[in-house]
Design a protein around this motif. Structure first.
Motif, PDB file in Angstrom:
ATOM      1  N   ALA A   1       0.830  -1.208   0.000  1.00  0.00           N
ATOM      2  CA  ALA A   1       0.000   0.000   0.000  1.00  0.00           C
ATOM      3  C   ALA A   1       0.860   1.252   0.000  1.00  0.00           C
ATOM      4  N   ALA A   2       1.931   1.240   0.787  1.00  0.00           N
ATOM      5  CA  ALA A   2       2.815   2.400   0.838  1.00  0.00           C
ATOM      6  C   ALA A   2       3.507   2.621  -0.502  1.00  0.00           C
TER       7      ALA A   2
ATOM      8  N   PRO B   1       1.177  15.296  -2.989  1.00  0.00           N
ATOM      9  CA  PRO B   1       0.765  14.341  -1.958  1.00  0.00           C
ATOM     10  C   PRO B   1      -0.709  13.982  -2.104  1.00  0.00           C
ATOM     11  N   LEU B   2      -1.030  12.738  -1.882  1.00  0.00           N
ATOM     12  CA  LEU B   2      -2.425  12.311  -1.972  1.00  0.00           C
ATOM     13  C   LEU B   2      -3.172  12.705  -0.694  1.00  0.00           C
ATOM     14  N   PRO B   3      -4.304  13.395  -0.830  1.00  0.00           N
ATOM     15  CA  PRO B   3      -5.066  13.796   0.347  1.00  0.00           C
ATOM     16  C   PRO B   3      -6.061  12.736   0.800  1.00  0.00           C
ATOM     17  N   VAL B   4      -5.980  11.523   0.236  1.00  0.00           N
ATOM     18  CA  VAL B   4      -6.909  10.442   0.558  1.00  0.00           C
ATOM     19  C   VAL B   4      -6.116   9.225   1.031  1.00  0.00           C
ATOM     20  N   ARG B   5      -6.812   8.313   1.664  1.00  0.00           N
ATOM     21  CA  ARG B   5      -6.206   7.061   2.113  1.00  0.00           C
ATOM     22  C   ARG B   5      -6.465   5.995   1.052  1.00  0.00           C
ATOM     23  N   LEU B   6      -5.441   5.245   0.704  1.00  0.00           N
ATOM     24  CA  LEU B   6      -5.553   4.223  -0.331  1.00  0.00           C
ATOM     25  C   LEU B   6      -5.758   2.850   0.295  1.00  0.00           C
ATOM     26  N   ARG B   7      -6.638   2.090  -0.315  1.00  0.00           N
ATOM     27  CA  ARG B   7      -6.797   0.676   0.024  1.00  0.00           C
ATOM     28  C   ARG B   7      -6.516  -0.121  -1.242  1.00  0.00           C
ATOM     29  N   ALA B   8      -5.466  -0.939  -1.208  1.00  0.00           N
ATOM     30  CA  ALA B   8      -5.060  -1.686  -2.392  1.00  0.00           C
ATOM     31  C   ALA B   8      -5.953  -2.906  -2.594  1.00  0.00           C
TER      32      ALA B   8
ATOM     33  N   ASP C   1      -5.286  -5.862  -2.363  1.00  0.00           N
ATOM     34  CA  ASP C   1      -5.047  -6.954  -1.416  1.00  0.00           C
ATOM     35  C   ASP C   1      -5.551  -6.611  -0.017  1.00  0.00           C
ATOM     36  N   GLY C   2      -6.213  -5.459   0.141  1.00  0.00           N
ATOM     37  CA  GLY C   2      -6.754  -5.061   1.438  1.00  0.00           C
ATOM     38  C   GLY C   2      -5.829  -4.192   2.261  1.00  0.00           C
ATOM     39  N   SER C   3      -4.592  -3.984   1.849  1.00  0.00           N
ATOM     40  CA  SER C   3      -3.675  -3.134   2.605  1.00  0.00           C
ATOM     41  C   SER C   3      -4.058  -1.663   2.439  1.00  0.00           C
ATOM     42  N   GLU C   4      -3.644  -0.846   3.416  1.00  0.00           N
ATOM     43  CA  GLU C   4      -3.987   0.576   3.407  1.00  0.00           C
ATOM     44  C   GLU C   4      -2.759   1.417   3.712  1.00  0.00           C
ATOM     45  N   ALA C   5      -2.764   2.632   3.170  1.00  0.00           N
ATOM     46  CA  ALA C   5      -1.718   3.615   3.461  1.00  0.00           C
ATOM     47  C   ALA C   5      -2.277   4.986   3.154  1.00  0.00           C
ATOM     48  N   GLY C   6      -1.766   5.980   3.852  1.00  0.00           N
ATOM     49  CA  GLY C   6      -2.215   7.336   3.610  1.00  0.00           C
ATOM     50  C   GLY C   6      -2.678   8.001   4.879  1.00  0.00           C
ATOM     51  N   PRO C   7      -3.145   9.242   4.806  1.00  0.00           N
ATOM     52  CA  PRO C   7      -3.517  10.003   5.999  1.00  0.00           C
ATOM     53  C   PRO C   7      -4.624   9.299   6.791  1.00  0.00           C
TER      54      PRO C   7
ATOM     55  N   LEU D   1     -10.011   5.599  -0.780  1.00  0.00           N
ATOM     56  CA  LEU D   1     -10.165   5.281  -2.193  1.00  0.00           C
ATOM     57  C   LEU D   1      -9.604   3.892  -2.430  1.00  0.00           C
ATOM     58  N   GLU D   2     -10.436   3.020  -2.950  1.00  0.00           N
ATOM     59  CA  GLU D   2     -10.009   1.646  -3.206  1.00  0.00           C
ATOM     60  C   GLU D   2      -9.415   1.519  -4.601  1.00  0.00           C
ATOM     61  N   VAL D   3      -8.200   0.961  -4.666  1.00  0.00           N
ATOM     62  CA  VAL D   3      -7.595   0.583  -5.942  1.00  0.00           C
ATOM     63  C   VAL D   3      -7.870  -0.905  -6.106  1.00  0.00           C
ATOM     64  N   ARG D   4      -8.912  -1.205  -6.845  1.00  0.00           N
ATOM     65  CA  ARG D   4      -9.417  -2.574  -6.890  1.00  0.00           C
ATOM     66  C   ARG D   4      -8.655  -3.467  -7.852  1.00  0.00           C
TER      67      ARG D   4
END
Length: 452
Positions: free
Chosen positions: A13-14, A27-34, A36-42, A48-51
């Motif tokens: 995710a990072a 910089p991304l102002p949102v939190r990402l969810r990849a 595979d379910g991992s997350e990174a961000g503020p 925001l899901e990257v499916r």
């Protein structure tokens, strides 16, 4: 030492976050969810899901707003269940607007090749969503190309528009004075406000430019006794408008044509309404548009021009319509600042008598349309497909946030073709068209006294 599964998941995710920030240049102002379910961000930011890794490929090929839009329309970017689309748009809008029209060089990816390989992001460009407009041909804003652009947006099925817009079938900013209970009432308010500003009376001849599904014509005929002509370039709109007119027994007073404003041969008209149409005209054609409407009006005839406006550009700043809007919503659309609109109307010969800003009203209207779409989502998908439904949800929510943040506005400009003597036939004040006032009488006297 072999990294743990949780460390590896967090690392993916990072890595995804770092890569996207490099591609977008901020910089991304949102939190990402990849995927595979991992997350990174503020922490606490909208998620925001990257499916699918295809989203990265869309961005590699087009590292900007359009790349994001393609990934969204394809379903490779999405919100988690219960996610707040408006919060997401509020977070992303400053980033998107800062990048729009900038001359930032294409990002260099050599130092990210390892990350790209680990994420599986390298590969051919994914197929472009079929909802993207790529079929337009000919000179920009020619008669032929304008027809293609209008049909891309409007000929997607009248039932879909009825689902989104509601029974009024009015596709423009509604009017929400205090106490307005619902969207249908707000749209009736807007149509009546236009009729009052135009000073409509029984027997007058009205031209509605970009008449849509005929709602303005029907309201003006029912409540003000006019005879009207509506023009549109959409086959489906024209068919529905004619059907509605016939059902109400008004075919002897109202006519709908598939016709460009440049082709209208039979002036003069006593009044012209142009509601949400001038955004399609184009800056280079706008003076000709204003001049044509001026020529179609009788002396003392009024024009009500209802149009979305952009903020003026700063010195050295280049204006660019949203690439997403241009590709998926309004091909060849253009926005002008309100000052430019007023100046061009005056250059065409009009006397501009009133300008009313309705920016906040449009934000409320768009949120109501989004609610209609979300409330009947599966039916919308059956009517137009999942991709187009996703286009509309994104476009309307993003537009609501843009109006709320004053990135764009919408204005009603009332102008008149004065006589050579200077007589305008206009009332002295706005009072005659305010809600709750009496409509102008048949002898031309306004609610606040005789015409000037």
């Amino acid at each position: 030492m072999t990294p743990s599964r949780s460390t590896a998941r967090a690392g993916r995710a990072a890595q995804l976050q770092g890569l996207l920030e490099h591609l977008l240049g901020a910089p991304l102002p949102v939190r990402l969810r990849a995927w595979d379910g991992s997350e990174a961000g503020p922490p606490g930011a909208p998620v925001l899901e990257v499916r699918d890794r295809r989203a990265l490929r869309h961005l590699l090929w087009r590292p900007d707003e359009l790349g994001l839009a393609r990934a969204w329309v394809a379903g490779d970017l999405d919100l988690p269940p219960g996610g707040d689309l408006y919060a997401m748009m509020e977070s992303l809008l400053p980033l998107v607007e800062a990048a729009r029209g900038s001359d930032r060089p294409r990002p260099r990816l050599r130092e990210h090749l390892g990350t790209l390989l680990r994420l599986g992001a390298l590969g051919p460009r994914p197929p472009l969503p079929p909802e993207e407009a790529r079929e337009l041909t000919g000179r920009r804003h020619s008669l032929t190309r304008d027809r293609q652009a209008i049909r891309h947006h409007y000929d997607v099925g009248n039932e879909f528009y009825r689902l989104v817009l509601g029974p009024s079938l009015v596709y423009s900013c509604a009017y929400w004075p205090p106490g307005t209970p619902d969207l249908e009432s707000a749209q009736a308010n807007k149509l009546d406000l236009v009729c009052r500003k135009l000073g409509l009376r029984p027997g007058m001849r009205l031209l509605d430019v970009g008449c849509g599904w005929g709602s303005m014509l029907l309201h003006a005929a029912r409540h003000y006794g006019v005879h009207g002509v509506g023009i549109t370039l959409s086959q489906e709109q024209a068919a529905a408008a004619r059907e509605r007119i016939a059902q109400e027994g008004l075919a002897d007073r109202l006519e709908v044509r598939i016709q460009d404003y440049r082709e209208v041969p039979d002036g003069p008209f006593d009044a012209i309404s142009s509601i949400g149409m001038a955004e399609h005209v184009g800056a280079e054609q706008y003076l000709a548009y204003a001049g044509k409407l001026y020529d179609l009006l009788a002396p003392e005839g009024r024009l009500l021009n209802h149009q979305i406006a952009r903020r003026p550009t700063r010195p050295g700043e280049r204006y660019e319509l949203s690439p997403f809007i241009a590709a998926y919503v309004f091909p060849d659309g253009e926005l002008m600042p309100i000052g430019g609109t007023v100046s061009l109307l005056e250059r065409a010969g009009f006397e501009v008598r009133d300008v009313e800003a309705l920016r906040e009203h449009y934000a409320v209207t768009l949120r109501a349309w989004v609610s209609n779409l979300e409330a009947d989502w599966e039916r919308a998908v059956k009517l137009v497909g999942r991709g187009r439904a996703r286009v509309w949800r994104l476009y309307m929510a993003a537009s609501a946030v843009a109006f709320e943040s004053n990135s764009i506005g919408v204005n009603q400009v009332l102008a008149v073709r004065t006589r050579d003597s200077g007589r305008s036939g206009m009332p002295r004040s706005r009072a005659c068209w305010q809600p709750g006032s009496d409509a102008p009488s048949a002898d031309g006297a306004s609610a606040d006294g005789p015409s000037v």
